[in-house]
Design an enzyme around this catalytic site. Structure first.
Site, PDB file in Angstrom:
ATOM      1  N   GLY A  12      21.375 -17.241 -48.248  1.00 58.06           N
ATOM      2  CA  GLY A  12      21.277 -18.236 -49.321  1.00 58.06           C
ATOM      3  C   GLY A  12      20.467 -17.715 -50.489  1.00 58.06           C
ATOM      4  O   GLY A  12      19.566 -18.378 -50.992  1.00 58.06           O
ATOM      5  N   TYR A 154      19.328 -33.832 -42.526  1.00 55.21           N
ATOM      6  CA  TYR A 154      18.564 -32.670 -43.015  1.00 55.21           C
ATOM      7  C   TYR A 154      17.240 -32.521 -42.246  1.00 55.21           C
ATOM      8  O   TYR A 154      16.884 -31.429 -41.797  1.00 55.21           O
ATOM      9  CB  TYR A 154      18.319 -32.875 -44.507  1.00 55.21           C
ATOM     10  CG  TYR A 154      17.566 -31.783 -45.222  1.00 55.21           C
ATOM     11  CD1 TYR A 154      18.184 -30.576 -45.551  1.00 55.21           C
ATOM     12  CD2 TYR A 154      16.233 -31.968 -45.599  1.00 55.21           C
ATOM     13  CE1 TYR A 154      17.489 -29.585 -46.233  1.00 55.21           C
ATOM     14  CE2 TYR A 154      15.532 -30.984 -46.285  1.00 55.21           C
ATOM     15  CZ  TYR A 154      16.171 -29.794 -46.594  1.00 55.21           C
ATOM     16  OH  TYR A 154      15.477 -28.817 -47.270  1.00 55.21           O
ATOM     17  N   LYS A 158      16.093 -29.430 -39.809  1.00 54.79           N
ATOM     18  CA  LYS A 158      14.871 -28.658 -40.079  1.00 54.79           C
ATOM     19  C   LYS A 158      13.865 -28.777 -38.919  1.00 54.79           C
ATOM     20  O   LYS A 158      13.132 -27.833 -38.632  1.00 54.79           O
ATOM     21  CB  LYS A 158      14.223 -29.114 -41.393  1.00 54.79           C
ATOM     22  CG  LYS A 158      15.062 -28.800 -42.646  1.00 54.79           C
ATOM     23  CD  LYS A 158      15.307 -27.328 -42.824  1.00 54.79           C
ATOM     24  CE  LYS A 158      15.843 -26.976 -44.211  1.00 54.79           C
ATOM     25  NZ  LYS A 158      16.220 -25.560 -44.326  1.00 54.79           N
TER      26      LYS A 158
HETATM   27  P1  NAP Z   1      19.537 -24.023 -53.606  1.00 52.61           P
HETATM   28  O1  NAP Z   1      18.951 -23.735 -54.938  1.00 52.61           O
HETATM   29  O2  NAP Z   1      20.535 -25.141 -53.462  1.00 52.61           O
HETATM   30  O3  NAP Z   1      20.180 -22.658 -53.028  1.00 52.61           O
HETATM   31  C1  NAP Z   1      20.798 -22.644 -51.774  1.00 52.61           C
HETATM   32  C2  NAP Z   1      21.326 -21.265 -51.500  1.00 52.61           C
HETATM   33  O4  NAP Z   1      21.921 -21.256 -50.201  1.00 52.61           O
HETATM   34  C3  NAP Z   1      22.419 -20.824 -52.461  1.00 52.61           C
HETATM   35  O5  NAP Z   1      22.314 -19.431 -52.643  1.00 52.61           O
HETATM   36  C4  NAP Z   1      23.709 -21.159 -51.707  1.00 52.61           C
HETATM   37  O6  NAP Z   1      24.774 -20.362 -52.212  1.00 52.61           O
HETATM   38  C5  NAP Z   1      23.276 -20.794 -50.294  1.00 52.61           C
HETATM   39  N1  NAP Z   1      24.032 -21.425 -49.204  1.00 52.61           N
HETATM   40  C6  NAP Z   1      24.253 -22.745 -48.982  1.00 52.61           C
HETATM   41  N2  NAP Z   1      24.975 -22.916 -47.876  1.00 52.61           N
HETATM   42  C7  NAP Z   1      25.223 -21.676 -47.373  1.00 52.61           C
HETATM   43  C8  NAP Z   1      25.926 -21.188 -46.245  1.00 52.61           C
HETATM   44  N3  NAP Z   1      26.567 -22.018 -45.394  1.00 52.61           N
HETATM   45  N4  NAP Z   1      25.974 -19.858 -46.031  1.00 52.61           N
HETATM   46  C9  NAP Z   1      25.343 -18.998 -46.869  1.00 52.61           C
HETATM   47  N5  NAP Z   1      24.675 -19.395 -47.959  1.00 52.61           N
HETATM   48  C10 NAP Z   1      24.611 -20.723 -48.208  1.00 52.61           C
HETATM   49  O7  NAP Z   1      18.405 -24.349 -52.527  1.00 52.61           O
HETATM   50  P2  NAP Z   1      16.818 -24.028 -52.543  1.00 52.61           P
HETATM   51  O8  NAP Z   1      16.136 -25.193 -53.117  1.00 52.61           O
HETATM   52  O9  NAP Z   1      16.584 -22.672 -53.070  1.00 52.61           O
HETATM   53  O10 NAP Z   1      16.540 -24.081 -50.970  1.00 52.61           O
HETATM   54  C11 NAP Z   1      16.463 -22.916 -50.172  1.00 52.61           C
HETATM   55  C12 NAP Z   1      15.960 -23.309 -48.786  1.00 52.61           C
HETATM   56  O11 NAP Z   1      14.702 -23.962 -48.920  1.00 52.61           O
HETATM   57  C13 NAP Z   1      16.879 -24.299 -48.059  1.00 52.61           C
HETATM   58  O12 NAP Z   1      16.890 -24.007 -46.678  1.00 52.61           O
HETATM   59  C14 NAP Z   1      16.199 -25.631 -48.290  1.00 52.61           C
HETATM   60  O13 NAP Z   1      16.517 -26.559 -47.285  1.00 52.61           O
HETATM   61  C15 NAP Z   1      14.740 -25.216 -48.259  1.00 52.61           C
HETATM   62  N6  NAP Z   1      13.841 -26.146 -48.940  1.00 52.61           N
HETATM   63  C16 NAP Z   1      13.953 -26.382 -50.276  1.00 52.61           C
HETATM   64  C17 NAP Z   1      13.084 -27.264 -50.877  1.00 52.61           C
HETATM   65  C18 NAP Z   1      13.105 -27.556 -52.349  1.00 52.61           C
HETATM   66  O14 NAP Z   1      12.336 -28.426 -52.782  1.00 52.61           O
HETATM   67  N7  NAP Z   1      13.917 -26.904 -53.145  1.00 52.61           N
HETATM   68  C19 NAP Z   1      12.102 -27.922 -50.098  1.00 52.61           C
HETATM   69  C20 NAP Z   1      12.027 -27.654 -48.749  1.00 52.61           C
HETATM   70  C21 NAP Z   1      12.899 -26.750 -48.166  1.00 52.61           C
HETATM   71  P3  NAP Z   1      26.329 -20.760 -51.962  1.00 52.61           P
HETATM   72  O15 NAP Z   1      26.460 -22.209 -52.304  1.00 52.61           O
HETATM   73  O16 NAP Z   1      27.112 -19.834 -52.823  1.00 52.61           O
HETATM   74  O17 NAP Z   1      26.585 -20.490 -50.509  1.00 52.61           O
END
Ligand code: NAP
Length: 246
Positions: A12, A154, A158
């Site tokens: 991701g 979700y 997690k």
């Molecule tokens: P994001 O900006 O939506 O990016 C998600 C990334 O994951 C993208 O590169 C997406 O690319 C990829 N992805 C999604 N589904 C996938 C799959 N099945 N296989 C491979 N790649 C996949 O999300 P983010 O905010 O950076 O979050 C990253 C991680 O941090 C996640 O696990 C999220 O749950 C966790 N997190 C985020 C936050 C927050 O506040 N942002 C808070 C707590 C935890 P494609 O769509 O092209 O696959």
């Protein structure tokens, strides 16, 4: 193990936290494979990171599909000969009140956030175990600990990741492989900017530091747990949340 000899896979990684993690590992000298479902976006992210001087390669891989995970990690092993760091970061959310959540929305979130980490871990850990060296960092979430209305799928995924982390850590400690989890609070990425403004305001009001975290702040924490120096830390959860959950 030296950073310069390390091979890493960040799932991701086409944007947000994953891209920042790939950048941080690359800056340390690792050869980094970035994966996402959209090949064009992940290739562009890898190219951008490579401009900083490190080696970064984009890879199309849906972590929710065990066949793609198997061939993707086998391709890395063929090309690089080893895999030292796996960051299970790929994740999605499909927020809805529990009773309105469709079976497919439950499954989709579990596939990407939990099963995907299991598939990648199972595939990479065999090689790490043979090497007697490995660092796996799972990216969880604060909601695994607090729960969140509208995020039962979700939060459950997690929370499952915490159990996977601790069990795998116990299984592989004697093989030199550490497995830890970083639990971000609310971080400034597409996942959060897509939230309605009133929800954003409510989130900010609940964070003692009064601001969202940056992808870089999560990335630096992951890079520490992925470093050779963090060799005596395993099965742990490290919270990065501005005091939201303490
Ligand atoms: P994001 O900006 O939506 O990016 C998600 C990334 O994951 C993208 O590169 C997406 O690319 C990829 N992805 C999604 N589904 C996938 C799959 N099945 N296989 C491979 N790649 C996949 O999300 P983010 O905010 O950076 O979050 C990253 C991680 O941090 C996640 O696990 C999220 O749950 C966790 N997190 C985020 C936050 C927050 O506040 N942002 C808070 C707590 C935890 P494609 O769509 O092209 O696959």
């Amino acid at each position: 193990m030296l950073w310069g000899d390390s091979v890493a896979l960040v799932t991701g990684a086409s944007r947000g936290i994953g891209k920042a993690i790939a950048e941080a590992l690359c800056a340390k000298g690792a050869r980094v494979y970035l994966c996402a479902r959209n090949l064009e976006a992940v290739t562009a992210a890898a190219r951008e990171i490579s401009c900083g001087g490190g080696a970064a390669v984009g890879l199309q891989m849906d972590v929710g599909r065990p066949d793609e995970v198997k061939s993707g990690i086998q391709a890395i092993l063929r090309e690089a000969g080893r895999i030292d760091i796996l960051v299970n970061n790929a994740g999605i959310r499909r927020d809805k009140l529990l009773v309105r959540t469709q079976d497919c929305e439950w499954q989709e979130v579990l596939d990407a956030n939990l099963s995907g980490s299991f598939y990648c871990t199972r595939q990479a850990i065999a090689a790490m175990s043979r090497q007697r060296y490995g660092r796996i960092v799972n990216v969880g979430s604060v909601v695994a600990f607090t729960g969140n209305a509208g995020q039962a799928n979700y939060a459950a995924a997690k929370a499952g990741l915490v159990g996977l982390t601790r069990s795998a850590a116990r299984e592989y400690a004697s093989r030199g492989v550490t497995i830890n989890l970083v639990a971000p609070g609310f971080i400034e990425t597409d996942m959060i900017t897509s939230l309605p403004e009133p929800v954003r305001r409510q989130i900010l009001a609940a964070i003692p530091m009064g601001r969202l975290g940056s992808p870089r702040e999560v990335a630096d924490t992951v890079a520490f747990l992925a470093s050779p120096e963090a060799g005596y830390i395993t099965g742990q959860v490290l919270h990065v949340n501005g005091g939201l959950y303490a």
